[in-house]
Motif scaffolding. Structure first.
Motif, mmCIF file in Angstrom:
data_model
loop_
_atom_site.group_PDB
_atom_site.id
_atom_site.type_symbol
_atom_site.label_atom_id
_atom_site.label_comp_id
_atom_site.label_asym_id
_atom_site.label_seq_id
_atom_site.Cartn_x
_atom_site.Cartn_y
_atom_site.Cartn_z
ATOM 1 N N GLY A 116 6.429 -13.762 -3.602
ATOM 2 C CA GLY A 116 6.335 -12.843 -4.731
ATOM 3 C C GLY A 116 7.442 -11.808 -4.733
ATOM 4 O O GLY A 116 8.333 -11.802 -3.875
ATOM 5 N N ASP A 117 7.350 -10.904 -5.697
ATOM 6 C CA ASP A 117 8.387 -9.884 -5.833
ATOM 7 C C ASP A 117 8.196 -8.727 -4.860
ATOM 8 O O ASP A 117 9.131 -7.949 -4.637
ATOM 9 N N HIS A 118 7.001 -8.569 -4.322
ATOM 10 C CA HIS A 118 6.721 -7.468 -3.412
ATOM 11 C C HIS A 118 5.762 -7.929 -2.318
ATOM 12 O O HIS A 118 4.963 -8.847 -2.537
ATOM 13 N N ILE A 119 5.835 -7.289 -1.161
ATOM 14 C CA ILE A 119 4.824 -7.522 -0.137
ATOM 15 C C ILE A 119 3.580 -6.700 -0.494
ATOM 16 O O ILE A 119 3.661 -5.751 -1.271
ATOM 17 N N LEU A 120 2.448 -7.094 0.069
ATOM 18 C CA LEU A 120 1.172 -6.436 -0.229
ATOM 19 C C LEU A 120 0.950 -6.331 -1.741
ATOM 20 O O LEU A 120 0.552 -5.288 -2.269
ATOM 21 N N ASN A 121 1.200 -7.436 -2.449
ATOM 22 C CA ASN A 121 1.127 -7.383 -3.908
ATOM 23 C C ASN A 121 -0.305 -7.328 -4.438
ATOM 24 O O ASN A 121 -0.510 -7.153 -5.639
ATOM 25 N N THR A 122 -1.322 -7.470 -3.563
ATOM 26 C CA THR A 122 -2.703 -7.292 -4.012
ATOM 27 C C THR A 122 -3.142 -5.835 -3.900
ATOM 28 O O THR A 122 -4.251 -5.496 -4.310
ATOM 29 N N ARG A 182 1.919 1.599 -5.329
ATOM 30 C CA ARG A 182 2.423 2.703 -4.496
ATOM 31 C C ARG A 182 2.421 2.317 -3.017
ATOM 32 O O ARG A 182 3.320 2.707 -2.267
ATOM 33 N N ILE A 183 1.432 1.531 -2.615
ATOM 34 C CA ILE A 183 1.370 1.090 -1.222
ATOM 35 C C ILE A 183 2.439 0.049 -0.946
ATOM 36 O O ILE A 183 3.100 0.073 0.106
ATOM 37 N N SER A 184 2.645 -0.884 -1.882
ATOM 38 C CA SER A 184 3.699 -1.891 -1.717
ATOM 39 C C SER A 184 5.063 -1.233 -1.553
ATOM 40 O O SER A 184 5.851 -1.603 -0.666
ATOM 41 N N THR A 185 5.336 -0.247 -2.391
ATOM 42 C CA THR A 185 6.625 0.457 -2.311
ATOM 43 C C THR A 185 6.781 1.193 -0.989
ATOM 44 O O THR A 185 7.839 1.135 -0.344
ATOM 45 N N PHE A 186 5.717 1.880 -0.564
ATOM 46 C CA PHE A 186 5.764 2.614 0.700
ATOM 47 C C PHE A 186 5.999 1.670 1.881
ATOM 48 O O PHE A 186 6.799 1.957 2.783
ATOM 49 N N ALA A 187 5.313 0.512 1.867
ATOM 50 C CA ALA A 187 5.461 -0.455 2.952
ATOM 51 C C ALA A 187 6.885 -1.009 3.003
ATOM 52 O O ALA A 187 7.470 -1.142 4.085
ATOM 53 N N GLU A 188 7.451 -1.330 1.849
ATOM 54 C CA GLU A 188 8.814 -1.865 1.828
ATOM 55 C C GLU A 188 9.826 -0.826 2.305
ATOM 56 O O GLU A 188 10.773 -1.155 3.045
ATOM 57 N N LYS A 214 9.216 1.678 4.392
ATOM 58 C CA LYS A 214 9.043 1.882 5.829
ATOM 59 C C LYS A 214 9.636 0.735 6.625
ATOM 60 O O LYS A 214 10.295 0.943 7.657
ATOM 61 N N PHE A 215 9.418 -0.498 6.178
ATOM 62 C CA PHE A 215 10.003 -1.645 6.869
ATOM 63 C C PHE A 215 11.526 -1.570 6.843
ATOM 64 O O PHE A 215 12.192 -1.945 7.812
ATOM 65 N N ALA A 216 12.089 -1.101 5.745
ATOM 66 C CA ALA A 216 13.547 -0.965 5.660
ATOM 67 C C ALA A 216 14.047 0.048 6.694
ATOM 68 O O ALA A 216 15.079 -0.179 7.352
ATOM 69 N N ARG A 217 13.311 1.164 6.851
ATOM 70 C CA ARG A 217 13.698 2.161 7.856
ATOM 71 C C ARG A 217 13.551 1.619 9.270
ATOM 72 O O ARG A 217 14.351 1.954 10.164
ATOM 73 N N ASP A 218 12.543 0.770 9.485
ATOM 74 C CA ASP A 218 12.308 0.227 10.824
ATOM 75 C C ASP A 218 13.215 -0.951 11.160
ATOM 76 O O ASP A 218 13.178 -1.453 12.297
ATOM 77 N N GLY A 219 13.977 -1.428 10.197
ATOM 78 C CA GLY A 219 14.865 -2.552 10.461
ATOM 79 C C GLY A 219 14.204 -3.911 10.328
ATOM 80 O O GLY A 219 14.736 -4.917 10.816
ATOM 81 N N ILE A 220 13.044 -3.968 9.683
ATOM 82 C CA ILE A 220 12.376 -5.248 9.428
ATOM 83 C C ILE A 220 12.901 -5.816 8.111
ATOM 84 O O ILE A 220 12.819 -5.162 7.068
ATOM 85 N N ASP A 221 13.472 -7.007 8.159
ATOM 86 C CA ASP A 221 14.039 -7.632 6.960
ATOM 87 C C ASP A 221 12.924 -8.218 6.086
ATOM 88 O O ASP A 221 12.121 -9.021 6.559
ATOM 89 N N GLN A 230 -9.295 -0.663 1.237
ATOM 90 C CA GLN A 230 -8.645 -1.547 2.195
ATOM 91 C C GLN A 230 -7.467 -0.836 2.847
ATOM 92 O O GLN A 230 -6.836 0.045 2.248
ATOM 93 N N PHE A 231 -7.209 -1.226 4.092
ATOM 94 C CA PHE A 231 -6.158 -0.603 4.883
ATOM 95 C C PHE A 231 -4.992 -1.560 5.073
ATOM 96 O O PHE A 231 -5.143 -2.783 4.997
ATOM 97 N N ALA A 232 -3.836 -0.964 5.371
ATOM 98 C CA ALA A 232 -2.653 -1.731 5.728
ATOM 99 C C ALA A 232 -1.897 -0.959 6.808
ATOM 100 O O ALA A 232 -1.070 -0.093 6.500
ATOM 101 N N PRO A 233 -2.184 -1.216 8.095
ATOM 102 C CA PRO A 233 -1.423 -0.566 9.176
ATOM 103 C C PRO A 233 0.043 -1.001 9.125
ATOM 104 O O PRO A 233 0.336 -2.195 9.031
ATOM 105 N N LEU A 234 0.947 -0.052 9.204
ATOM 106 C CA LEU A 234 2.375 -0.341 9.017
ATOM 107 C C LEU A 234 3.212 -0.021 10.234
ATOM 108 O O LEU A 234 4.445 -0.028 10.164
ATOM 109 N N GLY A 235 2.556 0.272 11.366
ATOM 110 C CA GLY A 235 3.292 0.538 12.596
ATOM 111 C C GLY A 235 3.751 1.970 12.700
ATOM 112 O O GLY A 235 3.739 2.741 11.731
ATOM 113 N N GLY A 236 4.146 2.342 13.909
ATOM 114 C CA GLY A 236 4.621 3.705 14.132
ATOM 115 C C GLY A 236 3.549 4.743 13.882
ATOM 116 O O GLY A 236 3.837 5.859 13.455
#
Length: 578
Positions: A267-273, A277-283, A285-292, A516-522
C-alpha cells in the motif's frame, strides 16, 4: 453408649458415601477423627447425578486461541459436556509475539497451559491434544489425530460426537501463492515462529563476523527484510531495531554499521488500517531510526538469497539481497475449515461465513468465532419491505414518524450499519432519515420513500478485523448465549423478527472497539483510542505496558511478563541462541 456408636446412629440417615467428623477437645487440644464408608451400591442421589450428566449437551471446541479461551472461561458448564481439541496445549498472548522474537519477553512468559485454565471448571472440561482433521457436518462429529509424535502405543486417530460445535481454529498465514515464501520466509503467527526468528537473528550476526567474509557478504547477512507494513510487521521492525542498537551492537561492534532493516508494503502507507496521523508518525519515526520503508511495492518471489520486488510507480523489478525475511501480510483460511465450507455450500467463499449470532450459515448448531470466520451482516435493503410492513401498523400504505419510532430500537439492534450511517451523516436522530433531500421534515412516507431514505445505509457495512480483541469479544458473547439458551426460549431478549413472528432469542453480536496500539521502538508507541483520539510518544508506551500487563490471562503470566520487562531494563536482552 460409646461416642462412636452414638455418632453412627446420629448420622445413619445421611446418604453420602462417606462421613467424617473431627472433634476438638478444648481442654486438652486433642483431636478425634471419625470416618465411616458406606457400601458402594447405587443411591437415589447417584442416579440423579448420572441422569444429569447423561442429559448434558455435548459441546466440542476446536482451538485454544483468544476466541475459544474467552468462550471457555465464561461458559457455565452445568448444562454442557465440554471437550476441547487443539494441537497446542496452551494459550498464547499473541500481541507480544514480536517481543519474543528479540528476547524482550520470554516465550514461556506469554503462554498459559490450557489445563490451568480448564481446571478452574472443576475438571469438567476435557482437553485432547490433537489436530482436527475433518468436520463431518452431516453426522455431527469431528475426526481427530494425535499430534504427539513418539513411539508410544495406542491409536492416534479418534472421533468425537457433538450437539454443538464451536470452530475457533484461527487462520494461517496468507502467502498469496508467492513463489519461495513457504521455503525461505519466517512467519510470525505462533510462539514457535517467534523462537525461530530469534535464533535466526543471532545466526545472521554470528555468520557476519566470521573471518574471510567480504564486507558485501556481511551487509547481505545483516539485511533484515519484513514483508508487510501492518501492525505485526511494524512492531517486529521496531523490536528488531531496538534489539540491534541497544544490545547487539555492544556484542558485535565490528558490524554495527552494516545492519539494515527494510519494510516492504504494497500500500501507500504502513499501518494503513490506523488513523492517518499514526501512519505518518510511524513513517517519520522509522525514517529517523534508519529503517527503510518501501511503500507501493509488491513482492514477486523470494529465494534463499534475494527478494524480488516490483515497484508499482515505475513498473521496475528490483532484487533485494537478504539475510533473513519475515513474511507478515495477513491471514487465510485453514484447509480443515475450507473442507468444511465445501460440505455446507460455502466453497465459493474465501472465509467461513456466520450470521450475526456467530452461527455458521448453512449448518445448524455449529458456531465459528475468531479469525477463522467472518460475520455476513444482513442488509437492510433485503428486509426493507418486511420492515415497512411491520412498522405500518394501521396498514395505510404509508409510514408516519410515530410508527417508525416504534421499531427504531429493533432496527438499530438488528442492523448495526444504521447507527454507523447516522454517525457518518452526523444525524442526531434516526427519524432524520425520513427527511426529504432538502432536510425538511416529512410527516409520512410511502414504501418508495422509505426505500430511498435507507438506500445508503448498507454502504457502511464493514468486515471486522482479524484481531485478538474481536476474537475475545466473540468468545465472551457466545458463552453468554450458551449460558442463557434455555432462558431465551421463554423470554427472548433479541430484536423482533421482521420476517416472521416473535423475537430473536439474543441480541446480535456487536463489536465494541477499545482502541489499538502500535509500539514503534525507542520507548515510543502510538495508540488509536475510542472517540477519535490519537496518542503518540513515551507516555503512550507506558500506557501500552499497563494495558498489556492487565490483559494477561492469569496472574502467573502477568508477573512473568512484568518481570521480563524489568529484567530487560536492568540487564538488557539475552542474545543466547536457545
Amino acid at each position: 453408649m460409646t461416642i462412636v456408636s452414638y455418632l453412627n446412629r446420629a448420622f445413619n440417615g445421611f446418604s453420602s458415601s462417606s462421613k467424617l467428623l473431627v472433634v476438638f477437645s478444648l481442654s486438652g487440644g486433642g483431636l478425634l477423627g471419625y470416618s465411616e464408608t458406606q457400601p458402594n451400591g447405587p443411591t437415589p442421589t447417584s442416579n440423579i447425578e448420572h441422569e444429569r450428566l447423561t442429559n448434558k449437551k455435548k459441546v466440542v471446541v476446536l482451538g485454544t486461541g483468544w476466541a475459544s479461551t474467552s468462550f471457555l472461561k465464561d461458559l457455565d458448564i452445568s448444562s454442557y459436556d465440554v471437550q476441547v481439541v487443539s494441537p497446542r496445549n496452551y494459550f498464547a498472548f499473541t500481541p507480544l509475539l514480536p517481543s519474543v522474537t528479540c528476547g524482550t519477553v520470554e516465550a514461556r512468559s506469554i503462554v498459559e497451559p490450557v489445563r490451568n485454565i480448564i481446571k478452574k471448571k472443576n475438571g469438567e472440561i476435557q482437553f485432547w491434544e490433537a489436530e482436527c482433521t475433518k468436520i463431518d457436518a452431516a453426522n455431527k462429529k469431528v475426526l481427530c489425530r494425535s499430534v504427539i509424535n513418539s513411539n508410544l502405543v495406542g491409536k492416534e486417530e479418534f472421533s468425537l460426537d457433538y450437539d454443538y460445535l464451536v470452530v475457533a481454529t484461527g487462520a494461517e498465514v496468507n502467502t498469496f501463492n508467492t513463489p519461495g515464501v513457504t521455503e525461505y520466509c519466517h512467519f510470525l503467527k505462533e510462539v514457535e515462529d517467534a523462537q525461530k526468528i530469534r535464533r535466526s537473528v543471532i545466526d545472521c550476526f554470528e555468520k557476519a563476523i566470521l573471518p574471510e567474509l567480504t564486507e558485501e557478504e556481511r551487509r547481505i547477512n545483516l539485511h533484515f527484510v519484513i514483508v508487510g507494513g501492518g501492525p505485526t510487521g511494524v512492531e517486529f521492525a521496531a523490536e528488531l531495531h531496538d534489539f540491534v542498537h541497544e544490545d547487539l551492537v555492544k556484542l558485535y561492534p565490528m558490524v554495527k554499521d552494516l545492519v539494515r532493516i527494510s519494510v516492504i508494503q504494497s500500500g501507500d502507507h504502513i499501518l494503513n488500517t490506523y488513523d492517518s496521523r499514526i501512519s505518518t508518525f510511524a513513517e517519520q519515526k522509522f525514517a529517523r531510526d534508519g529503517i527503510d520503508v518501501h511503500t507501493g511495492c509488491r513482492v514477486l518471489g523470494v529465494s534463499d538469497k534475494e527478494v524480488n520486488v516490483k515497484v508499482k510507480s515505475s513498473g521496475e523489478n528490483v532484487s533485494m539481497p537478504h539475510g533473513m525475511v519475515v513474511w507478515s501480510t495477513g491471514v487465510s483460511t485453514r484447509p480443515i475449515v475450507k473442507d468444511f465450507m465445501d460440505q455446507i455450500g460455502q466453497g465459493n467463499r474465501k472465509i467461513l461465513a456466520t450470521d450475526e449470532w456467530l452461527r455458521v450459515k448453512g449448518c445448524e448448531n455449529v458456531y465459528a468465532i475468531g479469525d477463522c470466520a467472518t460475520i455476513d451482516q444482513r442488509k437492510v435493503m433485503e428486509d426493507i419491505g418486511a420492515i415497512f410492513n411491520a412498522a405500518d401498523t394501521d396498514k395505510s400504505g404509508t409510514l408516519t414518524v410515530e410508527e417508525f419510532q416504534d421499531i427504531i430500537d429493533d432496527i438499530l439492534m438488528r442492523y448495526p450499519q444504521v447507527e454507523l450511517h447516522l454517525q457518518s451523516k452526523r444525524l442526531s436522530n434516526v427519524t432524520d432519515l425520513l427527511n426529504d433531500t432538502d432536510g425538511n421534515v416529512r410527516k409520512e412516507v410511502d414504501i418508495e420513500g422509505f426505500k430511498l431514505a435507507l438506500s445508503e445505509v448498507d454502504s457502511q457495512m464493514k468486515s471486522l478485523p482479524a484481531t485478538a480483541q474481536v476474537a475475545a469479544q466473540q468468545g465472551t458473547y457466545l458463552s453468554n448465549c450458551f449460558n442463557k439458551r434455555e432462558l431465551a426460549k421463554i423470554t427472548p431478549e433479541g430484536p423482533r423478527r421482521f420476517k416472521g413472528t416473535g423475537r430473536h432469542g439474543f441480541c446480535p453480536f456487536r463489536y465494541k472497539h477499545f482502541g489499538q496500539f502500535a509500539p514503534l521502538g525507542g520507548e515510543q508507541a502510538a495508540a488509536e483510542l475510542p472517540g477519535d483520539w490519537v496518542s503518540v510518544g513515551r507516555s503512550t508506551q507506558w500506557l501500552w505496558y499497563s494495558v498489556y500487563a492487565s490483559k494477561q490471562v492469569s496472574w502467573r503470566t502477568r508477573v512473568l511478563v512484568v518481570s521480563d520487562w524489568t529484567r530487560r531494563f536492568i540487564f538488557g536482552r539475552d542474545s543466547s541462541r536457545i
